[in-house]
Motif scaffolding. Structure first.
Motif, short mmCIF file in Angstrom:
data_model
loop_
_atom_site.label_atom_id
_atom_site.label_comp_id
_atom_site.label_asym_id
_atom_site.label_seq_id
_atom_site.Cartn_x
_atom_site.Cartn_y
_atom_site.Cartn_z
N ASN A 207 0.75 -1.24 0.11
CA ASN A 207 0.04 -0.28 0.42
C ASN A 207 0.78 1.18 -0.25
O ASN A 207 0.49 2.45 -0.87
N THR A 208 1.71 1.04 0.69
CA THR A 208 2.74 2.57 1.15
C THR A 208 3.14 3.01 0.01
O THR A 208 3.44 4.22 -0.55
N THR A 209 3.47 2.39 -1.80
CA THR A 209 3.87 2.57 -2.87
C THR A 209 2.99 2.54 -3.77
O THR A 209 2.80 2.72 -4.76
N ASP A 210 1.53 2.59 -3.69
CA ASP A 210 -0.16 2.49 -4.28
C ASP A 210 -0.58 3.82 -4.68
O ASP A 210 -1.24 3.88 -3.63
N ALA A 211 0.36 4.77 -5.18
CA ALA A 211 -0.80 5.83 -5.87
C ALA A 211 -2.02 5.43 -6.11
O ALA A 211 -2.66 6.63 -6.39
N TYR A 212 -2.63 4.06 -7.49
CA TYR A 212 -3.01 4.08 -8.33
C TYR A 212 -4.53 4.12 -7.57
O TYR A 212 -5.54 4.59 -8.03
N HIS A 213 -4.62 3.51 -5.96
CA HIS A 213 -5.80 3.67 -5.37
C HIS A 213 -5.81 5.06 -4.61
O HIS A 213 -7.56 5.30 -4.43
N PHE A 214 -4.82 5.86 -4.50
CA PHE A 214 -5.43 6.48 -3.71
C PHE A 214 -6.50 7.66 -4.93
O PHE A 214 -7.64 8.19 -3.35
N PRO A 215 -6.91 8.29 -5.63
CA PRO A 215 -7.90 9.05 -5.79
C PRO A 215 -9.70 8.03 -5.83
O PRO A 215 -10.66 8.72 -5.38
N LEU A 216 -9.46 6.66 -5.43
CA LEU A 216 -10.84 6.21 -5.58
C LEU A 216 -11.05 5.84 -3.88
O LEU A 216 -12.26 5.73 -3.53
N VAL A 217 -9.95 5.37 -3.60
CA VAL A 217 -10.21 4.74 -1.87
C VAL A 217 -10.71 6.35 -0.92
O VAL A 217 -10.78 5.88 0.04
N HIS A 218 -9.65 7.07 -1.40
CA HIS A 218 -9.91 8.26 -0.16
C HIS A 218 -10.06 9.83 -1.14
O HIS A 218 -9.67 10.48 -0.85
N GLY A 361 -10.25 9.22 11.34
CA GLY A 361 -9.23 10.33 10.52
C GLY A 361 -9.97 10.20 8.64
O GLY A 361 -10.84 9.19 8.84
N PHE A 362 -9.96 10.07 7.68
CA PHE A 362 -10.49 9.23 6.31
C PHE A 362 -9.35 8.73 5.59
O PHE A 362 -9.98 7.88 5.04
N GLY A 363 -7.93 9.13 6.30
CA GLY A 363 -7.02 7.89 5.06
C GLY A 363 -7.36 6.41 6.06
O GLY A 363 -7.54 5.67 5.29
N THR A 364 -7.29 6.51 7.22
CA THR A 364 -7.11 5.05 8.17
C THR A 364 -8.24 3.75 7.94
O THR A 364 -7.78 2.88 7.36
N PRO A 365 -9.26 4.50 7.70
CA PRO A 365 -10.25 3.45 8.53
C PRO A 365 -10.32 3.28 6.42
O PRO A 365 -10.94 1.61 6.40
N ASP A 366 -10.29 3.81 5.62
CA ASP A 366 -10.67 4.13 4.34
C ASP A 366 -9.91 3.12 3.19
O ASP A 366 -10.32 1.17 3.14
#
Length: 425
Positions: A207-218, A361-366
């Motif tokens: 997950n740490t180097t996965d930018a692909y998920h960011f606009p969807l998951v977050h 927060g908004f990030g960790t739970p998602d």
């Protein structure tokens, strides 16, 4: 390998389970593979255990696990750091159950054996009962090999392993850049929160180097910030990249202009969300250059650094992984502040940390829900593969390793190739 870590004959074809562009689903679900990982990876390489600020004084300590083995990280009276197996040499009870603290010694609560800060056995109750058959010098707490780089403390069970500096390799320059978040003050871990998710440790490693998920998951996080900040976190529209740094380490550069926090401090405008902080610092009497350095540091570095196998330096915090079982992992999110820095700046950093990484927060739970779904889905179609081929066609060789676009899975491929190397050694 130290004799305390027994090895079993290898019966699994690990070379087959990791290909150039994929990894087998069993890496998430097979309990035997997990057990072998503890032996061949966690007990056979350098593992991060602490930041120096967590044990600042003589007697300061913290407890953590290396793999499934509990250890105590402690600073002795001479300020040397020791990593000790957290078990009495008498009957194996832990000698420390607190997460952190300060002490003069470690005393087993079961039979009262006491140990100095360096692990040496100081005394036992009623020693006359042992006659001549007890030599205290032969029964210290077991010590691991320890080395430190720029405040990052690592330990290993192996005496014949390469020096930590060689293991980190090109990742060292990224650690140095990450530590600029002190803005001229020492880096300090101010606190952490811990949680577990029902999934394999490697899911989070990816997950740490996965930018692909960011606009969807977050998406919820992006909807909670101002337009300028949302644009800043739109990584795919920026010229970022992911780079394999060797030995399983990787870096994902999301915001290139924030890689070096000292660059163009006076030239670049202060972000709208930090203008109140900047004015408060000016009102406290800080010079404009220092104001800008502190404000820039509060926002965090523009990259995530993954250090195989268990620590991420992620924009503005440390994320530590502790494998519990094949389908359970404990995560520690440790917030980074400026030791001796302006109180208002550290308060801003804490609020930013809570906003994304905090338990509400908004990030960790998602993220956690996504990791849990991966583990659940991995139980379906056990002969299927986890695909890791994004960005592979555009991957190019660099001085440090391999590089591709910011949404590539280069960092995951780096980690799994190191996994394969160690599991087949």
């Amino acid at each position: 390998m130290n004799s305390l870590i027994p090895m079993r004959p290898d019966e699994t074809d690990y070379a087959h389970l990791v290909q150039t562009d994929r990894a087998h689903t069993s890496l998430y679900t097979d309990a035997k593979i997990f057990d072998d990982e503890m032996q061949k990876i966690y007990y056979s390489t350098w593992v991060w255990v602490a930041h120096a600020s967590e044990i600042p004084e003589s007697g300061s300590y913290k407890t953590i696990n290396i793999g499934q083995q509990p250890v105590v990280v402690v600073r002795d009276r001479k300020k040397n750091v020791h990593v000790l197996l957290n078990r009495c040499r008498h009957r194996a009870a832990t000698v420390c159950e607190h997460k952190k603290g300060k002490t003069n010694s470690f005393v087993c609560p079961y039979h009262g054996w006491s140990y100095a800060l360096d692990g040496s056995l100081r005394g036992v109750p009623s020693p006359e009962s042992y006659g001549e058959c007890l030599d205290k010098s032969e029964l210290p707490l077991f010590r691991l090999r320890v080395e430190e780089y720029n405040g990052m403390i690592f330990a290993t069970f192996k005496d014949d392993i390469e020096p930590l500096s060689d293991f980190l390799g090109p990742a060292k320059k990224w650690i140095d850049l990450f530590m600029k978040q002190g803005a001229g003050y020492p880096i300090k871990v101010l606190g952490e929160h811990r949680f577990r998710f029902p999934g394999n440790w490697k899911i989070q490693l990816e997950n740490t180097t996965d930018a692909y998920h960011f606009p969807l998951v977050h998406k919820s996080f992006l909807s909670s910030v101002d337009q300028q900040t949302e644009a800043l976190f739109n990584f795919e529209d920026q010229p970022g990249y992911v780079e394999d740094l060797g030995n399983g380490h990787s870096v994902m550069v999301m915001i290139p202009e924030l890689v070096d926090l000292d660059e163009e401090l006076m030239e670049r405008p202060i972000q709208e969300r930090f203008k109140d902080l900047a004015q408060a610092l000016r009102d406290e009497g800080h010079a404009e250059l220092e104001v800008r350095r502190i404000v820039r540091a509060v926002g965090g570095s523009g990259f995530n650094l993954n250090l195989f196998p268990n620590i991420a330096c992620s924009m503005a915090f440390f994320r530590v992984m502790q494998p519990i079982s094949v389908d359970e992992t404990e995560i520690h999110h440790a917030v980074i502040t400026m030791d001796g820095g302006p109180q208002i700046a550290n308060q801003y950093r804490l609020r930013l940390h809570e906003h994304f990484q905090g338990p509400f927060g908004f990030g960790t739970p998602d993220d956690s829900e996504a990791w849990e779904r991966v583990q659940h889905g991995a139980k379906a179609g056990q002969d299927l593969w986890i695909m890791l081929n994004r960005g592979l066609p555009e991957e190019v060789a660099t001085e440090d390793g391999l590089k591709s676009d910011v949404s590539a899975e280069t960092g995951m491929r780096a980690a799994y190739q190191q996994w394969k190397k160690m599991m087949t050694a």
